[in-house]
Design a protein around this motif. Structure first.
Motif, PDB file in Angstrom:
ATOM      1  N   GLU A  42       0.836  -1.213   0.000  1.00  0.00           N
ATOM      2  CA  GLU A  42       0.000   0.000   0.000  1.00  0.00           C
ATOM      3  C   GLU A  42       0.868   1.259   0.000  1.00  0.00           C
ATOM      4  OE1 GLU A  42      -3.839  -1.758   2.531  1.00  0.00           O
ATOM      5  OE2 GLU A  42      -2.070  -0.979   3.579  1.00  0.00           O
ATOM      6  N   LEU A  43       1.988   1.215   0.704  1.00  0.00           N
ATOM      7  CA  LEU A  43       2.910   2.352   0.720  1.00  0.00           C
ATOM      8  C   LEU A  43       3.367   2.694  -0.694  1.00  0.00           C
ATOM      9  CD1 LEU A  43       5.989   2.812   3.091  1.00  0.00           C
ATOM     10  CD2 LEU A  43       6.219   3.117   0.632  1.00  0.00           C
ATOM     11  N   VAL A  44       3.787   1.652  -1.429  1.00  0.00           N
ATOM     12  CA  VAL A  44       4.286   1.868  -2.796  1.00  0.00           C
ATOM     13  C   VAL A  44       3.169   2.412  -3.692  1.00  0.00           C
ATOM     14  CG1 VAL A  44       5.195   0.729  -4.846  1.00  0.00           C
ATOM     15  CG2 VAL A  44       6.129   0.167  -2.593  1.00  0.00           C
ATOM     16  N   ALA A  45       1.953   1.851  -3.554  1.00  0.00           N
ATOM     17  CA  ALA A  45       0.829   2.298  -4.387  1.00  0.00           C
ATOM     18  C   ALA A  45       0.470   3.758  -4.091  1.00  0.00           C
ATOM     19  CB  ALA A  45      -0.382   1.391  -4.153  1.00  0.00           C
ATOM     20  N   GLN A  46       0.434   4.138  -2.804  1.00  0.00           N
ATOM     21  CA  GLN A  46       0.102   5.515  -2.440  1.00  0.00           C
ATOM     22  C   GLN A  46       1.202   6.473  -2.893  1.00  0.00           C
ATOM     23  OE1 GLN A  46      -2.777   6.621  -1.232  1.00  0.00           O
ATOM     24  NE2 GLN A  46      -2.024   8.733  -1.214  1.00  0.00           N
ATOM     25  N   TRP A  47       2.463   6.036  -2.762  1.00  0.00           N
ATOM     26  CA  TRP A  47       3.580   6.860  -3.228  1.00  0.00           C
ATOM     27  C   TRP A  47       3.470   7.121  -4.735  1.00  0.00           C
ATOM     28  CZ3 TRP A  47       7.274   5.527  -6.878  1.00  0.00           C
ATOM     29  CH2 TRP A  47       8.314   6.456  -7.067  1.00  0.00           C
ATOM     30  N   GLN A  48       3.092   6.082  -5.508  1.00  0.00           N
ATOM     31  CA  GLN A  48       2.971   6.251  -6.953  1.00  0.00           C
ATOM     32  C   GLN A  48       1.905   7.295  -7.290  1.00  0.00           C
ATOM     33  OE1 GLN A  48       2.450   2.022  -7.863  1.00  0.00           O
ATOM     34  NE2 GLN A  48       4.373   2.035  -9.014  1.00  0.00           N
ATOM     35  N   GLN A  49       0.773   7.254  -6.569  1.00  0.00           N
ATOM     36  CA  GLN A  49      -0.291   8.232  -6.809  1.00  0.00           C
ATOM     37  C   GLN A  49       0.188   9.660  -6.540  1.00  0.00           C
ATOM     38  OE1 GLN A  49      -4.116   7.600  -4.951  1.00  0.00           O
ATOM     39  NE2 GLN A  49      -4.009   5.384  -5.262  1.00  0.00           N
ATOM     40  N   ILE A  72      11.060  21.627   6.739  1.00  0.00           N
ATOM     41  CA  ILE A  72      10.370  20.953   5.640  1.00  0.00           C
ATOM     42  C   ILE A  72      10.413  21.839   4.407  1.00  0.00           C
ATOM     43  CG2 ILE A  72       8.202  19.891   4.891  1.00  0.00           C
ATOM     44  CD1 ILE A  72       7.387  19.677   7.796  1.00  0.00           C
ATOM     45  N   ARG A  73      10.677  21.213   3.258  1.00  0.00           N
ATOM     46  CA  ARG A  73      10.633  21.980   2.007  1.00  0.00           C
ATOM     47  C   ARG A  73       9.188  22.298   1.649  1.00  0.00           C
ATOM     48  NH1 ARG A  73      13.278  19.464  -2.978  1.00  0.00           N
ATOM     49  NH2 ARG A  73      12.061  17.680  -2.297  1.00  0.00           N
ATOM     50  N   ASP A  74       8.999  23.422   0.981  1.00  0.00           N
ATOM     51  CA  ASP A  74       7.668  23.790   0.508  1.00  0.00           C
ATOM     52  C   ASP A  74       7.153  22.749  -0.480  1.00  0.00           C
ATOM     53  OD1 ASP A  74       6.327  25.856   1.587  1.00  0.00           O
ATOM     54  OD2 ASP A  74       7.145  27.407   0.270  1.00  0.00           O
ATOM     55  N   GLY A  75       5.835  22.609  -0.516  1.00  0.00           N
ATOM     56  CA  GLY A  75       5.220  21.712  -1.492  1.00  0.00           C
ATOM     57  C   GLY A  75       4.285  20.725  -0.842  1.00  0.00           C
ATOM     58  N   ALA A  76       3.090  20.611  -1.382  1.00  0.00           N
ATOM     59  CA  ALA A  76       2.113  19.685  -0.831  1.00  0.00           C
ATOM     60  C   ALA A  76       2.373  18.256  -1.283  1.00  0.00           C
ATOM     61  CB  ALA A  76       0.708  20.117  -1.246  1.00  0.00           C
ATOM     62  N   PHE A  77       2.956  18.073  -2.487  1.00  0.00           N
ATOM     63  CA  PHE A  77       3.242  16.738  -3.027  1.00  0.00           C
ATOM     64  C   PHE A  77       4.727  16.639  -3.351  1.00  0.00           C
ATOM     65  CE2 PHE A  77      -1.051  17.890  -4.671  1.00  0.00           C
ATOM     66  CZ  PHE A  77      -1.786  17.022  -3.878  1.00  0.00           C
ATOM     67  N   ALA A 108       3.329  10.738  -6.325  1.00  0.00           N
ATOM     68  CA  ALA A 108       4.407  11.124  -7.239  1.00  0.00           C
ATOM     69  C   ALA A 108       3.823  11.569  -8.574  1.00  0.00           C
ATOM     70  CB  ALA A 108       5.365   9.942  -7.436  1.00  0.00           C
ATOM     71  N   ASP A 109       2.737  10.919  -8.990  1.00  0.00           N
ATOM     72  CA  ASP A 109       2.062  11.316 -10.232  1.00  0.00           C
ATOM     73  C   ASP A 109       1.461  12.719 -10.097  1.00  0.00           C
ATOM     74  OD1 ASP A 109       0.885  10.807 -12.885  1.00  0.00           O
ATOM     75  OD2 ASP A 109      -1.016  10.780 -11.791  1.00  0.00           O
ATOM     76  N   LEU A 110       0.856  13.010  -8.918  1.00  0.00           N
ATOM     77  CA  LEU A 110       0.293  14.342  -8.681  1.00  0.00           C
ATOM     78  C   LEU A 110       1.389  15.405  -8.692  1.00  0.00           C
ATOM     79  CD1 LEU A 110      -2.295  13.559  -5.852  1.00  0.00           C
ATOM     80  CD2 LEU A 110      -2.815  14.272  -8.183  1.00  0.00           C
ATOM     81  N   ALA A 111       2.534  15.059  -8.091  1.00  0.00           N
ATOM     82  CA  ALA A 111       3.658  16.008  -8.083  1.00  0.00           C
ATOM     83  C   ALA A 111       4.143  16.272  -9.497  1.00  0.00           C
ATOM     84  CB  ALA A 111       4.801  15.450  -7.228  1.00  0.00           C
ATOM     85  N   GLY A 112       4.118  15.226 -10.341  1.00  0.00           N
ATOM     86  CA  GLY A 112       4.536  15.379 -11.722  1.00  0.00           C
ATOM     87  C   GLY A 112       3.575  16.237 -12.531  1.00  0.00           C
ATOM     88  N   ARG A 113       2.274  16.109 -12.227  1.00  0.00           N
ATOM     89  CA  ARG A 113       1.274  16.853 -12.990  1.00  0.00           C
ATOM     90  C   ARG A 113       1.136  18.300 -12.539  1.00  0.00           C
ATOM     91  NH1 ARG A 113      -4.317  13.946 -13.080  1.00  0.00           N
ATOM     92  NH2 ARG A 113      -3.591  12.829 -11.225  1.00  0.00           N
ATOM     93  N   TYR A 114       1.189  18.515 -11.211  1.00  0.00           N
ATOM     94  CA  TYR A 114       0.931  19.854 -10.687  1.00  0.00           C
ATOM     95  C   TYR A 114       2.186  20.555 -10.171  1.00  0.00           C
ATOM     96  CZ  TYR A 114      -3.842  18.117 -10.865  1.00  0.00           C
ATOM     97  OH  TYR A 114      -5.028  17.589 -11.286  1.00  0.00           O
ATOM     98  N   GLY A 115       3.292  19.873 -10.235  1.00  0.00           N
ATOM     99  CA  GLY A 115       4.507  20.449  -9.668  1.00  0.00           C
ATOM    100  C   GLY A 115       4.570  20.137  -8.189  1.00  0.00           C
ATOM    101  N   GLU A 116       5.758  20.142  -7.649  1.00  0.00           N
ATOM    102  CA  GLU A 116       5.911  19.766  -6.250  1.00  0.00           C
ATOM    103  C   GLU A 116       5.341  20.803  -5.302  1.00  0.00           C
ATOM    104  OE1 GLU A 116       9.661  18.216  -4.989  1.00  0.00           O
ATOM    105  OE2 GLU A 116       9.995  17.166  -6.875  1.00  0.00           O
TER     106      GLU A 116
END
Length: 270
Positions: A80-87, A109-114, A89-97
């Motif tokens: 489940e960790l890997v599956a949630q991370w993939q989701q 902590i660095r700025d960024g929601a994803f 990471a995809d959001l970070a790729g689409r909307y930026g970190e």
């Protein structure tokens, strides 16, 4: 940082403490084999933090743990960790970190929601919140620190590592700063909160966190009371010295007859 013991023992202690308070168990799963750890790391493209790997070797998440970390959700299995991370990471790729303005906790902590540099350890889909192992912290943070999004744009630092979080959680539970209760809900069996009057917001995470996203300081854990010094046993009283028996009085010496009486006696004898 709290002292850390073997993660398997630590998790069983937490499970026992929760069971004693609620009558329910976390549903700890058996640990994952080494081959599964290596496969997960291949998908993530990096090795797991050492403490995270140790914990998953001991137990592969908890099946009935929703609510044990409040809105941070249930402890995920490695799959489940890997599956949630993939989701995410995809959001970070689409909307930026950045993913919108985020109130970082100081420079920890660095700025960024994803971010693909955050591994979800726990997650609640309904609350869209979780606890993450942060692999790319800010300049004042440390790699592997555990962070929790306490709102849509605000993160608290819960602990310096996953093992440290478990140790802090157990200590806060045993000290009464965390209060956990059972509820009649199969999906959300636990309700977690902080002790009354603890923290600024009264949120559970204030009982364990090492850094808040807000200006208000976190309450310091109460200092442990020192055991009272042992009283010295009173010194034994010496037995009173034996009184010496009073010396025997000498019999008074016979009084000598006066000289006149002696002369009279002598005259009579003649």
């Amino acid at each position: 940082m709290c002292a850390v013991i073997d993660p398997g023992t630590l998790l069983r202690k937490i499970d026992d403490a929760i069971h004693a308070r609620t009558g329910k168990r976390l549903g700890l799963r058996p640990g994952v084999p080494e081959a599964q750890l290596r496969a997960a790391e291949a998908t993530l493209g990096r090795p797991l933090p050492e403490d995270v790997a140790r914990i998953y070797r001991a137990h592969d998440g908890a099946a009935t743990s929703m609510g044990w970390l409040g809105a941070a959700g249930a402890w995920l299995s490695l799959e489940e960790l890997v599956a949630q991370w993939q989701q995410e990471a995809d959001l970070a790729g689409r909307y930026g970190e950045e993913g919108g303005e985020m109130l970082a906790t100081g420079d920890r902590i660095r700025d960024g929601a994803f971010s693909p540099d955050r591994l979800p350890l726990t997650y609640d889909e309904l609350a869209t919140a979780g606890a993450y192992s942060d692999l790319a912290p800010g300049p004042e943070g440390n790699i592997g620190q555990v962070i929790h999004n306490v709102s849509e744009a605000e993160y608290a630092v819960l602990a310096s590592s996953f093992e440290d979080l478990l140790a802090r959680y157990l200590e806060a539970l045993e000290a009464g700063r965390l209060v956990i209760e059972a509820q009649d809900d199969e999906e959300y069996p636990f309700v977690l909160g902080s002790a009354p009057g603890l923290g600024f917001w009264g949120e559970w995470w204030e009982a364990v966190a090492i850094a808040s996203p807000y200006d208000n300081p976190l309450p310091a854990p109460p200092a442990k009371k020192k055991a009272p010094a042992k009283k010295k046993a009173p010194a034994k009283k010496k037995a009173p010295a034996k009184k010496k028996a009073p010396a025997k009085k000498k019999a008074p010496a016979k009084k000598k007859a006066p000289a006149k009486a002696l002369r009279k006696r002598a005259a009579r004898r003649k």
